[in-house]
Design an enzyme around this catalytic site. Structure first.
Site: not given
Ligand SMILES: Cc1ncc(C[n+]2csc(CCOP(=O)(O)OP(=O)(O)O)c2C)c(N)n1
Ligand SMILES: Cc1ncc(C[n+]2csc(CCOP(=O)(O)OP(=O)(O)O)c2C)c(N)n1
Ligand SMILES: [Mg+2]
Ligand SMILES: [Mg+2]
Lengths: 328, 320, 328, 320
Positions: C60, C129
Site C-alpha cells: 500500500e 476492516h
Molecule cells: C495491508 C493489507 N492489504 C490488503 C489486504 C487484503 N488482503 C487480505 S488477504 C490478501 C492476500 C494475502 O496473500 P498472501 O499473503 O499470499 O496470503 P494467503 O491469503 O495466500 O495465505 C489481501 C490482499 C489486507 N488484509 N491488508
C-alpha cells in the site's frame, strides 16, 4: 530548586526509570553512542549498551512494529523518533496494532510503549520536520497523548508514561527543548488528564484561554501585556490531550464566560474544535461570547522565516485574539 | 519419503498427523458453518497448508510466540488453541478465544503463545522480530515466529523486519507460506523474484525453500531454524511451497485465476495423505475418529455459547 | 429515472471518464481481471488492459508513493484501496507527499490523484476492516474528502474527483455499496463543498441534524418515525467534509435553533467537533440548546454482532438523541 | 583510468568536470553561508559525492524526472537548476527554486525535471517508479531516476519500489549513493547485507556496484541503465560507493563515528581530482575560474533577493 532544560528533565526521568526497570529499551536513529539528535539519551549508551539503546536502520514502520511485538512479550519499548513527521510511515502499525491490541485481546495483552520526539513549527525546519499531528492521535481510541510545556511537566509526565501500561505519544515541541525551569531532584509523577492552571485568573477574570505546547509561553507573554491594561486572563495548559481534562477548562469558563483556544496546529477537527464542542455541549449557559479558536494556518509549513512566522500564532496575534474575544 | 522420518518416533508422527487432522476437520466444519450462516465475518481456511503450521509448531514451546495472518486458524490450533475456542470466536461468542471481539482475523491466545492473527497483511513479521528482541533482552531462549504469505513477502514489512532481525541476530523464524497466490494474484505476477527463500541474500541470513506439503520436511527445517535461534545465531527464512485448495475466503468465487488441473495436482499431494501413507491405517483411522468427536463437540460448544454482553463492548481500551 | 446501485453509479463515472481521458489508470489488489473486491472496476480490464487497470502487490505504501510520482508526471492515478484501514501504511506518503507537493512546489506541480474505497462499521468486519478515518484527512491541508451517501451523489462526486487537480479521498461506506437509487444517464458533476438538504424542514421545523455517510439513511428513518408525532426535522448531508459547507448548516441552524451531528466515527477531534465548534463560533445567538453529537463508541470495532451493533448509532438511538435535543 | 575515457570526447569530459566543479564550489559557498547565518534551516552538502549526480545526469534529458533526498543540491545542479536559484532557496528568498517555501530539503524545479528533494527518507524511490509508470503509460521514452542513500536502502520503500519497477518493467534508474553512513550509523551496522547491489537478486533486476568517485564509471553504468530503461527492458539498480567528506549536515559535529584516516583516504580519491588528472591543467583552471565567477554571482544574487511576501504564505494548497 535547581533548573534543568526541558530535554534534560525528560532525560533524567528516562535515566532514573531505566535504572529501576531492566525491561525498558530505547530504539531510534542515533540514540546509541551519539546520544540522540536532541541529546535525549546522552550518556545512557555507556551505562546500558546496545540492547537497551538500539540504533536502528531508517525503518520507522519496522521498528514501531518491532516494538509492538516487544511490548506484547514482556518488555517496555521507548521509540525515540526524532521528528513526529517520520513516524507517519508507521501509522498503520500505530493505529491498527498498537492502539488496538489491548482491546482486541480483551485486556489479556498489555501495550506499554512510549513514542517520544519532537513536534512543532520553528527554526525553518520546513514541512517534513514541523509536524504537529497530536489531534490525530487524540481522535484514535487507545493512545494517551502528552504535550508537556515545562521542564517540570516533562519529567513528571515522562515518569508516568514509562510506568504505565498503555501506548503513550510523548510530544516535545522543538522550541521548548532548550527552555529551562525548576525540576525537583525527587521522584514524582504527574497523572495524565490533569490540566495545569498556567496563570490563575482573579475575581475579575474575564476570559479563559486554553493553550497547548509552545503556545502556553506565548499566551503567558500576551497575558503579561494585557495585565498592564488591567486585563486579567486565566490560562490553562491541558498537558495531555488524551485524556483531556475538560472539567478544569469548563470550571474556568464558568467563572469567566469566555473561551479562546490557542493551538499551533491546523484548526479543522483539531483539539481546539473538540474543546469548543465540549463547551457548547456542556456549558452553553456559561458562554457570554462565541468560543474562539486561534490556530496555525491551514497549509503545509514553509521554510522561509517570514513565511514560517506567518503560519502560527505569536504573542501579538494572541493578544489581539483575546482583545477581540473580550469585545464580543 | 524423507530421511527425517526415521528420526521421529511413531508417536511423534502420529502427533503430527493428529494436529493436521484437527486443523483440517475444524476448517471443514467452519466451512459448513459459514454456509449455514453461523460465521458473521470473514473466514479464510487453511485447507491444504496444514503441514506448515504443524511442522513448525511441533518445534515450539508454549512460551514461544507466534504471530499470524488473516489465514491463521491453523497456526492457532497448532500452537494450542482448542477447536472449541476457535469456533466460538468465529461464531462471535463470549467463549471465543478473543471473547468474540476478533473473529477469524483477530485471534488472541497469549496463554499458549498465540499472539494474534491480523486483518492487515504485514505486521506479524515485525511483531515476531519484536518478540525476538524481547526474548533476547530478557535473556531467555524463547523464539518469535512469523507466519506470512507470499503476498506479504512483497510488503515493506518483510524488508524491514528481516533486516532488523538479521543485524541484531534475533531469535526469529520467518515462515513464508508460499501458496502461489495472494487472493487471485499469482506470485509470478507480484514478485520480481518469486523464489522467496532466495531473497535471504539481501539480509545475509539463511534462506531455505521446502516442500510445504511434506510435514516432515517442514519439521526438519523448522527444527534447525529453532535450534539456531535459541542458540543466539539469529533468524532463518523458510519458504514453504504449498497451496490452498479452497477459495481465498469462504463464500468467494474460486475461478478464472487458476486451473482445475493445478488444484487437482496439489490435492493429489494433500499433506494429510502424504503422511498417512507412512502410518498404519488403523492408527490414522483412530485419530480421525477422535478428532471428529473433538470437532463435533467444539461445534456444539460454540453454537450453544452465549454472545458477549453489549455492556462490555468498550472495556479494555486502556490498561490504566 | 433508472436505478443503479451506489457501486454501479461510481463505476459508471469511472468508466465514462476513463473512456475520455487516457491518462487515468487504476491501481489496487484485484482490480484487474477480477474487477475489484467490490466490483468497482468490473469490465474495465477487458477494455483497457493492465497498464490502466493494474493489479498490485500488497504494498500500500509503495503504490501510493508510485501514484504520487505518476501524478507529478502527467497521469491521473486512481488508487482503489479496498478498505481504508489498509492505506494507513501509506500515511507517510499521503500526508508528507501527496498533500504537500502542490504547496511546496508553489503550485508548479499538480497532484491529481483519487484514492477510493470502503469505510465503515458493519457486517462483522472487525477492527481492521471498519476504519472511518475521514476526520484525519479533513484535519490535513491538501485533501478533498468526499463521503457520498447516495448513488446519485456517488456518480456526480466521482466525476468531479476525476476531473479535478487535487488529491481526493473518495470514501464509500460499505453498508451503502449495494443500495439503489436514481442515477441519470447524462454526464453531471457535483461540486465539492455543497451540502445536500436530505430532508427539508418546514416552517415549524425544530432541529437541524447533520448526518454523514451511512448515518444519513438512519437519520432519515428516525425522522420518519418522529414525523408520525408531528416532529419536523431538517437533515443535512455535507457530502464532502473537506471542503465543508458550513454555510448551509448554519442557515438551517438559524431557522431551527438546535443542532445535532450524527457521525459513526470517534467523537474526539472528529468532524462533529468541527461542526459544533463552527456553530458556537459563528452562530452562538442562534442556539436555543447545546449542540449535541452522537458518535460511535470510542473503542476499536469488535466482531461479534451484538458488540458491533453497540458501537454505532442506529435509527432508535438517533431518534432518542433528537428527542433529547428537543427537550433541552 | 577507465576504458570509457576514450569513448567520451574531450568536451564531454570537460563538461563532466564543469558540473562537478559547479556542485563543489556551490556547496563550499553554502557551507560558508551557513556559518554566516544566511541559511535558516538544514544544509546537507554533497561534497565528495559529486561524481554520482554528474555521471548519472549526463545521461538524462530535461524531460527525464529526477527524485531526490535530503542531500539533493548536487542532483538539482546536475539536472539543471542554477546555483543562483539553489542558493536563493536556501537563503529563504522569493527567487529560490521553490520560492523560499522549501529550503534545502524541498527543492522543486519541474521545468528541468527536478521533481523534488525530500525531508523524508524513502519516498523518492517510489515516486521515481511512478514517473516510470507515467512515462510508460503515456508511451514516451522518458525515464525516472531515484537517488537515495545507503540508509534508505533499508527502508520498506526500497523493497516495494524496486519490486514494482521490476514486475512492470518500468523505465527507472535506482541510484544508491552508498556513502557508508546514515548520519552516524555505518551501513555495516544497519544492513544485513551492506552490498546494496547484491540485493537486486531479490527483484530479479540488474544490480551493479561502481566506484562512485569515478565519474566515468558512474557515467558508463548509468548510460547502460538509461538505454535499457528507454528501450523498455526495465529498471536497474546501481550502487555507487562514495563518501561524504563533510559532516552529515552543516553545523553538526563530525567525530566519533569514523576515523580521520578513513576520511583522508577518501579525500585522496576526490572525484574532481580523479578526473582533473586526465585533463589539461589549463582547461581545468579555466573552468574553475568560470565556475567561481558563476558561484560568486549566484551568492550575490541570492543574498540580494527579497524574502517572499507573507501574504502569499497559504497559496497553492489546492489547484482547484
Ligand atoms: C495491508 C493489507 N492489504 C490488503 C489486504 C487484503 N488482503 C487480505 S488477504 C490478501 C492476500 C494475502 O496473500 P498472501 O499473503 O499470499 O496470503 P494467503 O491469503 O495466500 O495465505 C489481501 C490482499 C489486507 N488484509 N491488508
Ligand atoms: C523517514 C525518515 N527517518 C529519519 C530521517 C532523519 N534522517 C535524515 S538524513 C538521515 C540519514 C540518511 O542516510 P542515507 O540514506 O545513507 O543518506 P546520506 O545522508 O548518507 O546521504 C536520517 C536518518 C528522515 N529524514 N526521514
Ligand atoms: Mg498466498
Ligand atoms: Mg549514507
Amino acid at each position: 530548586m535547581r533548573e534543568l532544560t526541558y530535554t534534560a528533565a525528560a532525560r533524567e526521568a528516562l535515566a532514573e526509570q531505566m535504572a529501576i526497570d531492566p525491561t525498558i529499551f530505547v530504539v531510534g536513529e542515533g540514540i546509541g553512542p551519539r546520544g540522540g539528535n536532541f541529546m535525549t539519551t546522552a550518556g545512557l549508551y555507556d551505562l546500558y549498551g546496545p540492547m537497551r539503546l538500539r540504533d536502528t536502520p531508517i525503518a520507522e514502520r519496522g521498528f514501531i512494529g518491532l516494538c509492538t511485538g516487544a511490548a506484547m512479550t514482556g518488555s517496555r519499548p521507548v521509540v525515540d523518533f526524532m521528528f513526529l513527521d517520520f513516524i507517519l510511515d508507521g501509522m498503520g502499525e500505530l493505529i491498527n496494532q498498537v492502539a488496538k491490541i489491548q482491546y482486541m485481546s480483551d485486556g489479556r495483552l498489555k501495550m506499554p510503549i512510549v513514542l517520544r520526539g519532537s513536534i512543532g513549527v520553528g527554526g525553518s525546519a520546513a514541512t517534513h520536520h514541523s509536524g504537529n499531528y497530536y489531534s490525530i492521535f487524540a481522535h484514535i481510541p487507545g493512545f494517551k497523548v502528552v504535550l508537556p510545556s515545562t521542564p517540570y511537566d516533562a519529567k513528571g509526565l515522562f515518569k508516568t508514561a514509562l510506568r504505565g501500561n498503555d501506548p503513550v505519544m510523548f510530544l516535545e515541541h522543538k522550541l521548548l527543548l532548550n527552555t529551562k525551569g525548576p525540576v525537583p531532584e525527587e521522584d514524582y509523577e504527574i497523572p495524565f488528564g490533569q490540566a495545569r492552571i498556567a496563570r490563575a485568573g482573579g475575581k475579575g477574570c474575564r476570559a479563559t484561554v486554553v493553550a497547548l505546547a509552545s503556545m502556553v509561553r506565548k499566551t503567558l507573554e500576551a497575558c503579561d501585556q494585557l495585565a498592564k491594561d488591567g486585563i486579567d486572563i486565566e490560562v490553562i495548559d491541558p498537558r495531555t490531550v488524551a485524556p483531556l481534562d475538560t472539567d478544569t477548562i469548563l470550571e474556568s469558563l464558568h467563572k469567566t464566560g469566555r473561551l479562546l483556544i490557542v493551538d499551533e496546529t491546523f484548526a479543522p477537527c483539531g483539539i481546539g474544535a473538540e474543546i469548543a464542542a465540549q463547551a457548547v455541549d456542556r456549558a452553553l449557559d456559561d458562554l457570554d461570547a462565541p468560543v474562539k479558536r486561534l490556530n496555525g494556518a491551514f497549509a503545509p509549513t514553509p521554510y522561509s522565516p517570514p513565511l514560517e512566522a506567518a503560519m502560527i500564532p505569536n504573542a501579538t496575534t494572541i493578544e489581539a485574539a483575546i482583545r477581540d474575544l473580550l469585545a464580543e | 519419503m524423507t530421511q527425517t522420518t526415521d528420526k521421529l518416533s511413531k508417536d511423534q508422527l502420529l502427533s503430527l498427523y493428529r494436529t493436521m487432522a484437527v486443523i483440517r476437520r475444524t476448517e471443514e466444519q467452519l466451512a459448513r458453518a459459514h454456509q449455514a450462516g453461523l460465521i458473521h465475518g470473514a473466514c479464510h481456511t487453511y485447507v491444504g497448508e496444514e503441514a506448515v503450521a504443524t511442522g513448525v509448531c511441533a518445534n515450539l514451546r508454549t512460551d514461544d510466540a507466534v504471530f499470524s495472518t488473516h489465514r491463521g486458524h491453523g497456526h492457532a490450533l497448532a500452537k494450542g488453541v482448542s477447536p472449541a475456542a476457535l469456533m466460538a470466536e468465529l461464531f462471535g461468542r463470549a467463549t471465543g478465544v478473543s471473547r468474540g471481539r476478533g473473529g477469524s482475523m483477530h485471534l488472541f491466545a497469549p496463554e499458549v503463545g498465540m499472539m494474534g492473527t491480523s486483518g492487515i497483511v504485514g505486521p506479524c513479521i515485525l511483531q515476531a522480530a519484536g518478540a525476538g528482541y524481547s526474548f533476547k533482552l530478557l535473556n531467555t531462549d524463547r523464539v518469535g515466529v512469523a507466519f506470512f504469505g507470499d503476498g506479504a513477502s512483497n510488503n515493506g514489512a518483510f524488508h524491514e523486519g528481516l533486516n532488523m532481525a538479521s543485524i541484531w541476530k534475533l531469535p526469529v523464524l520467518f515462515i513464508c507460506e508460499n501458496n502461489l497466490y495472494a487472493t487471485e494474484i499469482s506470485i509470478n505476477q507480484s514478485a520480481g523474484n518469486p523464489n522467496v527463500a532466495e531473497r535471504a541474500v539481501a539480509y545475509n541470513i539463511p534462506g531455505v525453500q521446502v516442500d510445504g506439503n511434506d510435514v516432515l520436511k517442514v519439521y526438519e527445517a523448522a527444527r534447525e531454524a529453532t535450534l539456531r535461534a535459541r542458540s543466539g545465531a539469529g533468524p532463518t527464512l523458510i519458504e514453504c511451497r504449498t497451496y490452498r485448495t479452497r477459495a481465498h475466503a469462504e463464500g468467494m468465487r474460486d475461478a478464472g485465476y487458476r486451473s482445475a488441473e493445478e488444484v487437482d495436482a496439489w490435492k493429489a499431494r494433500d499433506p494429510l495423505k502424504l503422511l498417512a501413507a507412512q502410518l498404519p491405517a488403523a492408527d490414522v483411522a483412530a485419530i480421525e475418529a477422535e478428532v471428529k468427536a473433538q470437532v463435533d463437540a467444539a461445534y456444539d460448544f460454540a453454537r450453544n455459547s452465549p454472545y458477549p454482553d453489549p455492556a462490555t463492548a468498550t472495556t479494555h481500551v486502556f490498561a490504566d
